[in-house]
Design a protein around this motif. Sequence first.
Motif, PDB file in Angstrom:
ATOM      1  N   GLY A 118       3.676 -10.562  34.751  1.00  0.00           N
ATOM      2  CA  GLY A 118       2.813  -9.559  34.129  1.00  0.00           C
ATOM      3  C   GLY A 118       3.211  -9.266  32.692  1.00  0.00           C
ATOM      4  O   GLY A 118       2.354  -9.085  31.823  1.00  0.00           O
ATOM      5  N   GLY A 119       4.532  -9.217  32.426  1.00  0.00           N
ATOM      6  CA  GLY A 119       4.992  -8.967  31.068  1.00  0.00           C
ATOM      7  C   GLY A 119       4.612 -10.082  30.116  1.00  0.00           C
ATOM      8  O   GLY A 119       4.241  -9.838  28.963  1.00  0.00           O
ATOM      9  N   ALA A 120       4.681 -11.332  30.578  1.00  0.00           N
ATOM     10  CA  ALA A 120       4.320 -12.467  29.724  1.00  0.00           C
ATOM     11  C   ALA A 120       2.831 -12.440  29.367  1.00  0.00           C
ATOM     12  O   ALA A 120       2.453 -12.674  28.208  1.00  0.00           O
ATOM     13  N   ILE A 121       1.989 -12.156  30.351  1.00  0.00           N
ATOM     14  CA  ILE A 121       0.548 -12.090  30.074  1.00  0.00           C
ATOM     15  C   ILE A 121       0.235 -10.903  29.165  1.00  0.00           C
ATOM     16  O   ILE A 121      -0.561 -11.011  28.227  1.00  0.00           O
ATOM     17  N   ALA A 122       0.887  -9.763  29.422  1.00  0.00           N
ATOM     18  CA  ALA A 122       0.664  -8.583  28.587  1.00  0.00           C
ATOM     19  C   ALA A 122       1.113  -8.823  27.154  1.00  0.00           C
ATOM     20  O   ALA A 122       0.497  -8.325  26.206  1.00  0.00           O
ATOM     21  N   LEU A 123       2.191  -9.594  26.980  1.00  0.00           N
ATOM     22  CA  LEU A 123       2.682  -9.899  25.635  1.00  0.00           C
ATOM     23  C   LEU A 123       1.632 -10.641  24.818  1.00  0.00           C
ATOM     24  O   LEU A 123       1.483 -10.401  23.618  1.00  0.00           O
ATOM     25  N   VAL A 124       0.903 -11.533  25.462  1.00  0.00           N
ATOM     26  CA  VAL A 124      -0.146 -12.276  24.762  1.00  0.00           C
ATOM     27  C   VAL A 124      -1.358 -11.393  24.489  1.00  0.00           C
ATOM     28  O   VAL A 124      -1.893 -11.348  23.370  1.00  0.00           O
ATOM     29  N   LEU A 125      -1.794 -10.647  25.513  1.00  0.00           N
ATOM     30  CA  LEU A 125      -3.029  -9.871  25.386  1.00  0.00           C
ATOM     31  C   LEU A 125      -2.885  -8.659  24.490  1.00  0.00           C
ATOM     32  O   LEU A 125      -3.878  -8.198  23.912  1.00  0.00           O
ATOM     33  N   CYS A 126      -1.661  -8.134  24.353  1.00  0.00           N
ATOM     34  CA  CYS A 126      -1.497  -6.886  23.601  1.00  0.00           C
ATOM     35  C   CYS A 126      -1.878  -7.047  22.136  1.00  0.00           C
ATOM     36  O   CYS A 126      -2.364  -6.100  21.504  1.00  0.00           O
ATOM     37  N   PHE A 127      -1.681  -8.230  21.562  1.00  0.00           N
ATOM     38  CA  PHE A 127      -2.034  -8.431  20.157  1.00  0.00           C
ATOM     39  C   PHE A 127      -3.549  -8.445  19.972  1.00  0.00           C
ATOM     40  O   PHE A 127      -4.063  -7.965  18.961  1.00  0.00           O
ATOM     41  N   PHE A 128      -4.277  -8.977  20.946  1.00  0.00           N
ATOM     42  CA  PHE A 128      -5.735  -8.932  20.890  1.00  0.00           C
ATOM     43  C   PHE A 128      -6.258  -7.517  21.123  1.00  0.00           C
ATOM     44  O   PHE A 128      -7.330  -7.168  20.635  1.00  0.00           O
ATOM     45  N   ALA A 129      -5.482  -6.712  21.896  1.00  0.00           N
ATOM     46  CA  ALA A 129      -5.916  -5.358  22.248  1.00  0.00           C
ATOM     47  C   ALA A 129      -5.448  -4.303  21.262  1.00  0.00           C
ATOM     48  O   ALA A 129      -5.633  -3.116  21.506  1.00  0.00           O
ATOM     49  N   SER A 130      -4.833  -4.713  20.154  1.00  0.00           N
ATOM     50  CA  SER A 130      -4.353  -3.770  19.144  1.00  0.00           C
ATOM     51  C   SER A 130      -5.397  -3.657  18.030  1.00  0.00           C
ATOM     52  O   SER A 130      -5.759  -4.670  17.411  1.00  0.00           O
ATOM     53  N   ARG A 131      -5.853  -2.462  17.793  1.00  0.00           N
ATOM     54  CA  ARG A 131      -6.947  -2.260  16.844  1.00  0.00           C
ATOM     55  C   ARG A 131      -6.596  -2.728  15.428  1.00  0.00           C
ATOM     56  O   ARG A 131      -7.441  -3.244  14.702  1.00  0.00           O
ATOM     57  N   ASN A 132      -5.322  -2.555  15.039  1.00  0.00           N
ATOM     58  CA  ASN A 132      -4.965  -2.827  13.642  1.00  0.00           C
ATOM     59  C   ASN A 132      -4.872  -4.321  13.323  1.00  0.00           C
ATOM     60  O   ASN A 132      -5.022  -4.706  12.165  1.00  0.00           O
ATOM     61  N   ARG A 205       0.128 -13.047   6.060  1.00  0.00           N
ATOM     62  CA  ARG A 205      -1.261 -13.468   5.919  1.00  0.00           C
ATOM     63  C   ARG A 205      -1.583 -13.868   4.483  1.00  0.00           C
ATOM     64  O   ARG A 205      -2.303 -14.841   4.236  1.00  0.00           O
ATOM     65  N   ALA A 206      -1.013 -13.103   3.512  1.00  0.00           N
ATOM     66  CA  ALA A 206      -1.255 -13.426   2.110  1.00  0.00           C
ATOM     67  C   ALA A 206      -0.624 -14.756   1.722  1.00  0.00           C
ATOM     68  O   ALA A 206      -1.121 -15.453   0.828  1.00  0.00           O
ATOM     69  N   ALA A 207       0.471 -15.112   2.398  1.00  0.00           N
ATOM     70  CA  ALA A 207       1.142 -16.380   2.109  1.00  0.00           C
ATOM     71  C   ALA A 207       0.464 -17.565   2.786  1.00  0.00           C
ATOM     72  O   ALA A 207       0.937 -18.703   2.663  1.00  0.00           O
ATOM     73  N   GLY A 208      -0.610 -17.328   3.497  1.00  0.00           N
ATOM     74  CA  GLY A 208      -1.344 -18.414   4.135  1.00  0.00           C
ATOM     75  C   GLY A 208      -1.046 -18.579   5.605  1.00  0.00           C
ATOM     76  O   GLY A 208      -1.505 -19.555   6.219  1.00  0.00           O
ATOM     77  N   GLY A 209      -0.286 -17.664   6.204  1.00  0.00           N
ATOM     78  CA  GLY A 209       0.028 -17.755   7.618  1.00  0.00           C
ATOM     79  C   GLY A 209      -1.181 -17.471   8.482  1.00  0.00           C
ATOM     80  O   GLY A 209      -2.076 -16.700   8.113  1.00  0.00           O
ATOM     81  N   THR A 210      -1.226 -18.091   9.651  1.00  0.00           N
ATOM     82  CA  THR A 210      -2.326 -17.863  10.580  1.00  0.00           C
ATOM     83  C   THR A 210      -2.151 -16.517  11.283  1.00  0.00           C
ATOM     84  O   THR A 210      -1.114 -15.854  11.175  1.00  0.00           O
ATOM     85  N   TRP A 211      -3.189 -16.149  12.029  1.00  0.00           N
ATOM     86  CA  TRP A 211      -3.128 -14.894  12.786  1.00  0.00           C
ATOM     87  C   TRP A 211      -1.978 -14.941  13.793  1.00  0.00           C
ATOM     88  O   TRP A 211      -1.229 -13.973  13.934  1.00  0.00           O
ATOM     89  N   ALA A 212      -1.824 -16.052  14.486  1.00  0.00           N
ATOM     90  CA  ALA A 212      -0.749 -16.188  15.469  1.00  0.00           C
ATOM     91  C   ALA A 212       0.622 -16.135  14.799  1.00  0.00           C
ATOM     92  O   ALA A 212       1.559 -15.526  15.335  1.00  0.00           O
TER      93      ALA A 212
END
Length: 300
Positions: A118-132, A205-212
């Motif tokens: 559950g922690g591993a799945i939550a770790l992935v989903l939490c970034f998608f679920a963060s408004r900022n 992000r400004a340096a060209g890094g991806t979202w991930a």
Amino acid sequence: MSAVAGNPFANPVIERGEAAFRQHRRERLRMTLLGLAILIACFLVAAWVSEARPASIAAGLPRVGEYFSRIVPDLRWAVLFRDWETEGSLASWFYRADKWALLLLETANMAAMATAIGGAIALVLCFFASRNIARNTWSYVLARRGLEAMRTVPEIVYALILVWAFGIGPLAGIVAIAMHTTGALGKLFSEVVENADLKPWEGVRAAGGTWAQGARYAILPQVAPNFLSYLLLRFEINVRGASVIGFVGAGGIGQELYLVIAQNYYEEISAIVLMIVAVVILIDLLSDRLRKRIIGEARA
């Protein structure tokens, strides 16, 4: 003008301020009383709906005391430390302690595996679920609603469904706890991410890094100590949860506890409950020490 003429030390500005303060205090008192009245009304309605009536409580309390008196073992000091065949000894009270210890180990393993999944799945989903830092509105909404759905349903309901699918055993319990853990930890993790400093994120992000890459290298190092703290806390909660879902056949010590309760083996009930309490206390203490040590080293 008359107040000023009658009192040369009076100040109209101060008087207006005091009057406004008194008016504000009266308004706050009225709102407090109104809120208290609404709270009492809601409490009375909830008590009526749940049938928590004084007469029912008064009638049930003696029966609760009677049940607890039955599960208290009949120990006798003269034979307290004799073998398990001697009635009134500690050994006879815990005569199946070896089997119960293995079931408790199974329960702890169920909780650990479910927490990790559950922690591993939550770790992935939490970034998608963060408004900022959510990738877009749709990913945010879907992740949030999905996490809400997973944590809304209690573990025991998941276990009832999964026992039908997987059969009686610990697998159903592990999946059930993992699903609820994903929803609970996903919410906590996302709230931590939303409070993170976004300057490193903007730099990546400004340096060209991806979202991930931004999530991995700018956000995760900031929030990892809090993530670990919540993960260990959830493990403690899941140990207790794993002890309960065994009542529906999902493995662990709960299944054995349900059997002895159903068959009215009163002394065995108290023995199993005491062993569960001892194991939970031990895990809580070890987890607390581990959490403080790891979090302290991470922040040093």
